[in-house]
Design an enzyme around this catalytic site. Sequence first.
Site, mmCIF file in Angstrom:
data_model
loop_
_atom_site.group_PDB
_atom_site.id
_atom_site.type_symbol
_atom_site.label_atom_id
_atom_site.label_comp_id
_atom_site.label_asym_id
_atom_site.label_seq_id
_atom_site.Cartn_x
_atom_site.Cartn_y
_atom_site.Cartn_z
ATOM 1 N N GLY A 55 37.422 39.136 35.212
ATOM 2 C CA GLY A 55 37.409 38.365 36.459
ATOM 3 C C GLY A 55 38.527 38.804 37.372
ATOM 4 O O GLY A 55 39.101 39.886 37.199
ATOM 5 N N ASN A 56 38.826 37.998 38.362
ATOM 6 C CA ASN A 56 39.967 38.294 39.240
ATOM 7 C C ASN A 56 40.579 36.985 39.728
ATOM 8 O O ASN A 56 40.067 35.911 39.436
ATOM 9 C CB ASN A 56 39.546 39.214 40.399
ATOM 10 C CG ASN A 56 38.478 38.572 41.260
ATOM 11 O OD1 ASN A 56 38.723 37.558 41.915
ATOM 12 N ND2 ASN A 56 37.281 39.144 41.253
ATOM 13 N N TYR A 57 41.672 37.097 40.466
ATOM 14 C CA TYR A 57 42.462 35.912 40.819
ATOM 15 C C TYR A 57 41.939 35.122 42.018
ATOM 16 O O TYR A 57 42.587 34.189 42.453
ATOM 17 C CB TYR A 57 43.898 36.324 41.124
ATOM 18 C CG TYR A 57 44.678 36.784 39.919
ATOM 19 C CD1 TYR A 57 44.810 35.961 38.806
ATOM 20 C CD2 TYR A 57 45.295 38.031 39.897
ATOM 21 C CE1 TYR A 57 45.539 36.385 37.701
ATOM 22 C CE2 TYR A 57 46.025 38.456 38.808
ATOM 23 C CZ TYR A 57 46.147 37.621 37.701
ATOM 24 O OH TYR A 57 46.856 38.018 36.626
#
Length: 398
Positions: free
Chosen positions: A209-211
Amino acid sequence: MLKGKKIVLGITGSIAAYKSCLIIRLLKKAGAEVQVVITPAGKEFITPITLSALSQNPVISDFFAQRDGTWHSHVALGLWADAMLIAPATACTIGKMAHGIADNMLLTTYLSMKAPVFIAPAMDLDMMAHPATEDNLRLLRERGVGVIEAQSGFLASTLEGKGRMEEPENIVQQLSDYFARKEGDLSGKKILITAGPTYEKLDPVRFIGNYSSGKMGYALAEECASRGAQVVLVSGPTALATKSALIERISVESAQEMHDASIREFPGCQAAILCAAVADFTPQNTAEEKIKREGNALHLDLRPTPDIAATLGQMKREGQVMAGFALETCNEAAHAREKLERKKLDFIVLNSLRDEGAGFRTDTNKVTMIDGKGEEALPLMSKQETAMHIVDKLAGLL
Ligand code: C5P
């Protein structure tokens, strides 16, 4: 948007007062009625005769009309106006406004004003940077006064141009945008917005995923809805809730799911804002069972995900408008321009990770909007305010 609008234009004693002539011309051209109120110092810089000729109204500067002693009613002006614009606004007038000092007609008019007030500060750099001025501007902002500041160019020093009055065209545009927002300029429009991260599944319990928090995309969705648009928000996993009943959320997890929902919805929309931080790669295979901790290393085979923006760019019909985002860490403007063209976007909103307070998870953002004609750098502001500017630009293209 300014047609028939009643504008009180306040002019104060700054060298930029000559630019008020252009503001009057632009307001009149857009169909607004203009009533000029000028401070005694303002008259040292520009003559009321010029201003009354341009505005086609007598200029008010004293509490009484000198010849016959007729009382000029600031209360009546406060009720008459749809908006008050003070341009140029000097440090002195800004200070008096902040503290309720009403020693001239312009200031009494401000205190009686029932309509929204906008100011375009004009002063030299040191005066603008002085803590007293900064405090006064903060007080006015907290009170809902719209402060129209000159924008500096992309990557220009933040001090460059600070204090210089914003150009008349941009001042009048901001006023027009205000009325557009107020009058629901997006009613009858349907807008697709992608937001948040995507999760690319590795196994039943893990993902890549990412932030991204989704805050920018959700702020855009609320802004469009508050202006009357029907919004389809295709959202990756976030902790956020939507507020407006005009927002229909489609929750997705992976880039592929976001892609499928977006291409299904786009043909029925007049515009799309691609704000999601879509994973660029996804695991070649998703393990059925939890991947075991075995061996020294784990190698993942990844394949590229579909580029949603580029696919929609290919599908785009005449009249549909598309805006995208770019988050860059180097060669920002060049990379953003390349994406603008390749993805067939009408404009792209560039975040630089080099800017403090910009990008992922923060409540603020600092962006530059780039289109085929040029770029507009916005100062650091809340994601809600950033959304307002982005939607102003989008609405102007619809
Ligand atoms: O190529 P890059 O990911 O930097 O492009 C960013 C823009 O493209 C954003 O508007 C983003 O939402 C969109 N995008 C997309 N699908 C992808 C990758 C990016 O829609 N797979």
